[in-house]
Design a protein around this motif. Structure first.
Motif, PDB file in Angstrom:
ATOM      1  N   PRO A  75       0.819  -1.225   0.000  1.00  0.00           N
ATOM      2  CA  PRO A  75       0.000   0.000   0.000  1.00  0.00           C
ATOM      3  C   PRO A  75       0.852   1.273   0.000  1.00  0.00           C
ATOM      4  N   ARG A  76       0.278   2.348  -0.504  1.00  0.00           N
ATOM      5  CA  ARG A  76       0.887   3.679  -0.519  1.00  0.00           C
ATOM      6  C   ARG A  76       2.248   3.711  -1.223  1.00  0.00           C
ATOM      7  N   GLN A  77       2.353   2.964  -2.316  1.00  0.00           N
ATOM      8  CA  GLN A  77       3.557   3.006  -3.159  1.00  0.00           C
ATOM      9  C   GLN A  77       4.834   2.677  -2.389  1.00  0.00           C
ATOM     10  N   GLY A  78       4.743   1.821  -1.380  1.00  0.00           N
ATOM     11  CA  GLY A  78       5.921   1.460  -0.603  1.00  0.00           C
ATOM     12  C   GLY A  78       6.764   0.397  -1.283  1.00  0.00           C
ATOM     13  N   ASP A  79       8.032   0.356  -0.935  1.00  0.00           N
ATOM     14  CA  ASP A  79       8.915  -0.688  -1.442  1.00  0.00           C
ATOM     15  C   ASP A  79       8.728  -1.955  -0.618  1.00  0.00           C
ATOM     16  N   ALA A  80       9.138  -3.076  -1.161  1.00  0.00           N
ATOM     17  CA  ALA A  80       9.082  -4.358  -0.478  1.00  0.00           C
ATOM     18  C   ALA A  80      10.505  -4.915  -0.413  1.00  0.00           C
ATOM     19  N   SER A  81      10.846  -5.500   0.710  1.00  0.00           N
ATOM     20  CA  SER A  81      12.177  -6.072   0.916  1.00  0.00           C
ATOM     21  C   SER A  81      12.068  -7.592   0.878  1.00  0.00           C
ATOM     22  N   LEU A  82      12.726  -8.218  -0.107  1.00  0.00           N
ATOM     23  CA  LEU A  82      12.605  -9.658  -0.341  1.00  0.00           C
ATOM     24  C   LEU A  82      13.979 -10.309  -0.371  1.00  0.00           C
ATOM     25  N   GLN A  83      14.073 -11.482   0.253  1.00  0.00           N
ATOM     26  CA  GLN A  83      15.276 -12.304   0.179  1.00  0.00           C
ATOM     27  C   GLN A  83      14.910 -13.603  -0.528  1.00  0.00           C
ATOM     28  N   ALA A  84      15.697 -13.974  -1.522  1.00  0.00           N
ATOM     29  CA  ALA A  84      15.539 -15.260  -2.199  1.00  0.00           C
ATOM     30  C   ALA A  84      16.808 -16.060  -1.918  1.00  0.00           C
ATOM     31  N   VAL A  85      16.640 -17.311  -1.530  1.00  0.00           N
ATOM     32  CA  VAL A  85      17.785 -18.132  -1.138  1.00  0.00           C
ATOM     33  C   VAL A  85      17.671 -19.493  -1.793  1.00  0.00           C
ATOM     34  N   ASN A  92      21.028 -35.336   5.051  1.00  0.00           N
ATOM     35  CA  ASN A  92      20.402 -35.073   6.350  1.00  0.00           C
ATOM     36  C   ASN A  92      19.771 -33.685   6.440  1.00  0.00           C
ATOM     37  N   GLY A  93      19.833 -32.911   5.368  1.00  0.00           N
ATOM     38  CA  GLY A  93      19.248 -31.577   5.373  1.00  0.00           C
ATOM     39  C   GLY A  93      20.172 -30.497   5.910  1.00  0.00           C
ATOM     40  N   ASN A  94      21.452 -30.806   6.075  1.00  0.00           N
ATOM     41  CA  ASN A  94      22.427 -29.803   6.506  1.00  0.00           C
ATOM     42  C   ASN A  94      22.847 -28.960   5.313  1.00  0.00           C
ATOM     43  N   ASN A  95      22.920 -27.652   5.512  1.00  0.00           N
ATOM     44  CA  ASN A  95      23.309 -26.762   4.417  1.00  0.00           C
ATOM     45  C   ASN A  95      24.787 -26.936   4.071  1.00  0.00           C
ATOM     46  N   LEU A  96      25.032 -27.121   2.787  1.00  0.00           N
ATOM     47  CA  LEU A  96      26.410 -27.226   2.290  1.00  0.00           C
ATOM     48  C   LEU A  96      26.870 -25.915   1.658  1.00  0.00           C
ATOM     49  N   ARG A  97      25.964 -25.256   0.963  1.00  0.00           N
ATOM     50  CA  ARG A  97      26.254 -23.963   0.326  1.00  0.00           C
ATOM     51  C   ARG A  97      24.947 -23.206   0.185  1.00  0.00           C
ATOM     52  N   ILE A  98      24.997 -21.906   0.485  1.00  0.00           N
ATOM     53  CA  ILE A  98      23.812 -21.061   0.406  1.00  0.00           C
ATOM     54  C   ILE A  98      24.105 -19.895  -0.524  1.00  0.00           C
ATOM     55  N   THR A  99      23.178 -19.630  -1.434  1.00  0.00           N
ATOM     56  CA  THR A  99      23.289 -18.477  -2.324  1.00  0.00           C
ATOM     57  C   THR A  99      22.100 -17.555  -2.064  1.00  0.00           C
ATOM     58  N   PRO A 100      22.362 -16.385  -1.444  1.00  0.00           N
ATOM     59  CA  PRO A 100      21.278 -15.449  -1.175  1.00  0.00           C
ATOM     60  C   PRO A 100      21.175 -14.356  -2.240  1.00  0.00           C
ATOM     61  N   LEU A 101      19.995 -13.832  -2.395  1.00  0.00           N
ATOM     62  CA  LEU A 101      19.747 -12.665  -3.239  1.00  0.00           C
ATOM     63  C   LEU A 101      18.868 -11.725  -2.426  1.00  0.00           C
ATOM     64  N   LEU A 102      19.346 -10.491  -2.196  1.00  0.00           N
ATOM     65  CA  LEU A 102      18.611  -9.505  -1.410  1.00  0.00           C
ATOM     66  C   LEU A 102      18.086  -8.440  -2.347  1.00  0.00           C
ATOM     67  N   LEU A 103      16.774  -8.182  -2.276  1.00  0.00           N
ATOM     68  CA  LEU A 103      16.138  -7.267  -3.222  1.00  0.00           C
ATOM     69  C   LEU A 103      15.272  -6.235  -2.513  1.00  0.00           C
ATOM     70  N   GLU A 104      15.293  -5.028  -3.033  1.00  0.00           N
ATOM     71  CA  GLU A 104      14.299  -4.020  -2.686  1.00  0.00           C
ATOM     72  C   GLU A 104      13.406  -3.898  -3.919  1.00  0.00           C
ATOM     73  N   ILE A 105      12.186  -4.379  -3.814  1.00  0.00           N
ATOM     74  CA  ILE A 105      11.263  -4.397  -4.944  1.00  0.00           C
ATOM     75  C   ILE A 105      10.572  -3.034  -4.998  1.00  0.00           C
ATOM     76  N   PRO A 106      10.820  -2.256  -6.041  1.00  0.00           N
ATOM     77  CA  PRO A 106      10.215  -0.923  -6.101  1.00  0.00           C
ATOM     78  C   PRO A 106       8.728  -0.989  -6.448  1.00  0.00           C
ATOM     79  N   SER A 107       8.026   0.025  -6.034  1.00  0.00           N
ATOM     80  CA  SER A 107       6.644   0.167  -6.494  1.00  0.00           C
ATOM     81  C   SER A 107       6.702   0.773  -7.896  1.00  0.00           C
ATOM     82  N   THR A 108       5.687   0.509  -8.673  1.00  0.00           N
ATOM     83  CA  THR A 108       5.642   1.040 -10.038  1.00  0.00           C
ATOM     84  C   THR A 108       4.349   1.826 -10.227  1.00  0.00           C
TER      85      THR A 108
END
Length: 155
Positions: A75-85, A92-108
């Motif tokens: 709402p109100r043309q705000g930005d959104a902060s999203l992390q994709a990993v 066993n489900g233990n993390n071996l390597r993690i690749t993160p992507l940090l985004l500020e999604i602009p309003s349009t």
């Protein structure tokens, strides 16, 4: 080069939520594409999280590309902060390597999806599972068309 198989299931949410899991999420009708679905994520009272884990056997000399699209409905043309990993995990489900992507999604000014992608380096040889996670830290978005595809290294 032939198209590779998408490693995530139900990537367009047309079959509901499963096998995705999370909190502060729900599948909704896509307001921009008639007859389509999308995942609504609301981080209005804490993080919204959605994830999917799949069995995985690494292929030699392959990198992986995570593609997705996001519509910022904050709402109100705000930005959104999203992390994709993307995380490579052992049996066993233990993390071996993690690749993160940090985004500020602009309003349009015009409602539309914005396309994003990240390159995920080749996995360790002991990888047996792959985990895809989206964490919305602030805002309200529609997430759709998630693809995790293999590509030969150097292509």
């Amino acid at each position: 080069m032939a198209a590779s198989k998408n490693l995530v299931k139900n990537s367009d949410f047309r079959q509901g939520l499963a096998p995705w899991k999370g909190s502060q999420i729900r599948v909704v009708s896509n307001p921009l594409i008639k007859g389509d679905s999308a995942l609504l994520m609301k981080a209005l009272s804490g993080d919204a999280i959605v994830s999917q884990r799949q069995p995985f056997l690494p292929q030699t000399n392959m990198a992986y590309y995570l593609y997705f699209r996001v519509f910022n409905a904050t709402p109100r043309q705000g930005d959104a902060s999203l992390q994709a990993v993307v995380a490579y995990q052992d049996a066993n489900g233990n993390n071996l390597r993690i690749t993160p992507l940090l985004l500020e999604i602009p309003s349009t000014n015009t409602p539309k999806y914005l396309n994003y992608y990240t390159i995920v380096p080749p996995p360790p040889k002991t990888t047996r599972k792959i985990l895809v996670v989206f964490v919305l830290k602030s805002g309200l978005i529609l997430l759709d068309t998630i693809r995790l595809l293999a590509r030969p290294v150097g292509s």
